[in-house]
Scaffold this motif. Structure first.
Motif, PDB file in Angstrom:
ATOM      1  N   THR A  94     -26.744  30.203  27.879  1.00 15.23           N
ATOM      2  CA  THR A  94     -26.981  28.818  28.297  1.00 15.23           C
ATOM      3  C   THR A  94     -28.351  28.384  27.804  1.00 15.23           C
ATOM      4  O   THR A  94     -29.206  29.222  27.480  1.00 15.23           O
ATOM      5  CB  THR A  94     -26.952  28.687  29.832  1.00 15.23           C
ATOM      6  N   MET A  95     -28.554  27.088  27.770  1.00 11.87           N
ATOM      7  CA  MET A  95     -29.866  26.563  27.380  1.00 11.87           C
ATOM      8  C   MET A  95     -30.930  27.083  28.354  1.00 11.87           C
ATOM      9  O   MET A  95     -32.014  27.478  27.937  1.00 11.87           O
ATOM     10  CB  MET A  95     -29.854  25.035  27.397  1.00 11.87           C
TER      11      MET A  95
ATOM     12  N   THR B 185     -36.156  23.716  28.741  1.00  7.89           N
ATOM     13  CA  THR B 185     -34.910  23.393  28.041  1.00  7.89           C
ATOM     14  C   THR B 185     -35.125  22.203  27.113  1.00  7.89           C
ATOM     15  O   THR B 185     -34.446  22.085  26.102  1.00  7.89           O
ATOM     16  CB  THR B 185     -33.767  23.091  29.039  1.00  7.89           C
TER      17      THR B 185
ATOM     18  N   THR C 170     -33.834  21.537  23.049  1.00 12.72           N
ATOM     19  CA  THR C 170     -33.005  20.439  22.531  1.00 12.72           C
ATOM     20  C   THR C 170     -33.469  19.971  21.157  1.00 12.72           C
ATOM     21  O   THR C 170     -32.707  19.319  20.451  1.00 12.72           O
ATOM     22  CB  THR C 170     -32.964  19.242  23.510  1.00 12.72           C
TER      23      THR C 170
ATOM     24  N   LYS D 193     -24.944  22.291  23.987  1.00 14.53           N
ATOM     25  CA  LYS D 193     -24.632  23.713  24.128  1.00 14.53           C
ATOM     26  C   LYS D 193     -23.776  24.200  22.966  1.00 14.53           C
ATOM     27  O   LYS D 193     -23.935  25.322  22.497  1.00 14.53           O
ATOM     28  CB  LYS D 193     -23.921  23.990  25.449  1.00 14.53           C
TER      29      LYS D 193
ATOM     30  N   LEU E 239     -25.866  25.384  20.258  1.00 19.49           N
ATOM     31  CA  LEU E 239     -26.436  26.692  20.582  1.00 19.49           C
ATOM     32  C   LEU E 239     -25.420  27.797  20.323  1.00 19.49           C
ATOM     33  O   LEU E 239     -25.738  28.829  19.722  1.00 19.49           O
ATOM     34  CB  LEU E 239     -26.891  26.713  22.048  1.00 19.49           C
TER      35      LEU E 239
END
Length: 196
Positions: free
Chosen positions: A32-33, A44, A48, A54, A57
């Motif tokens: 996860t971020m 976070t 970005t 996500k 990512l």
């Protein structure tokens, strides 16, 4: 003071390492971020700049996984069936490092299958692996070490066998320790070589 390209590249390397540490510890399910930001010691918001969503990512993590796997040291092998054996051994979880890498690979399947684009990209990675195996199989056939036939079929069968063995070894490491995995692979290759 203005930021330099070197600063950006250094930060990108830091982000890559943080992504890899999260993957190694938690697999794609824990990617996860927030987890990457915590591992990086950043917000976070900083992430970005690299990954607007996500999915970005996850796509990056899949590419990172492929890049790290391709950069791993490989066994030295001669030609023919010895080269096939070495390539297949390089896939198996025979060391702590290759076990961790295989855990990340297996955890990536679910996230890749859930997204058609990511799934297609993953499919291409496995196809490239089969293509390399196909070349090795053809060379072994040329040396008379494997029976005649379509080397692409031999490569597909070998890849399927070894990926199945990876899964067994990850879920039942006591039943499939490194020595047992190697024995099973050698038995598979011996049977393949003895087919008419």
């Amino acid at each position: 003071m203005p930021r330099t390209k070197g600063d950006h590249e250094a930060r990108r390397r830091d982000v890559s390492e943080a992504v890899w540490r999260v993957l190694a510890a938690h697999g794609f399910g824990g990617l996860t971020m927030r987890a990457v930001a915590a591992e990086l010691g950043a917000t976070t918001g900083l992430l970005t700049h690299y990954f607007p969503a996500k999915r970005d990512l996850v796509a990056y993590a899949l590419d990172l996984l492929a890049t790290r796997s391709a950069a791993r040291p490989r066994r030295a092998a001669g030609a023919g069936i010895a080269a096939v054996r070495a390539a297949l051994l390089d896939i198996l979880p025979l060391t702590d490092e290759s076990t961790a890498s295989n855990r990340v690979w297996v955890s990536s399947w679910d996230v890749a299958l859930a997204d058609p684009e990511l799934s297609a990209a993953h499919g291409r990675r496995y196809e490239q692996s089969r293509d390399k195996l196909c070349d090795l199989m053809a060379a072994a056939q040329d040396r008379g070490e494997l029976p005649a036939g379509d080397p692409a079929d031999l490569a597909a069968g070998a890849q399927s066998f070894v990926l199945g063995l990876v899964v067994q070894a990850l879920f039942s490491p006591a039943q499939f320790p490194p020595g047992r995995q190697t024995e099973l692979l050698d038995d598979y290759l011996a049977a393949l070589g003895s087919q008419p």
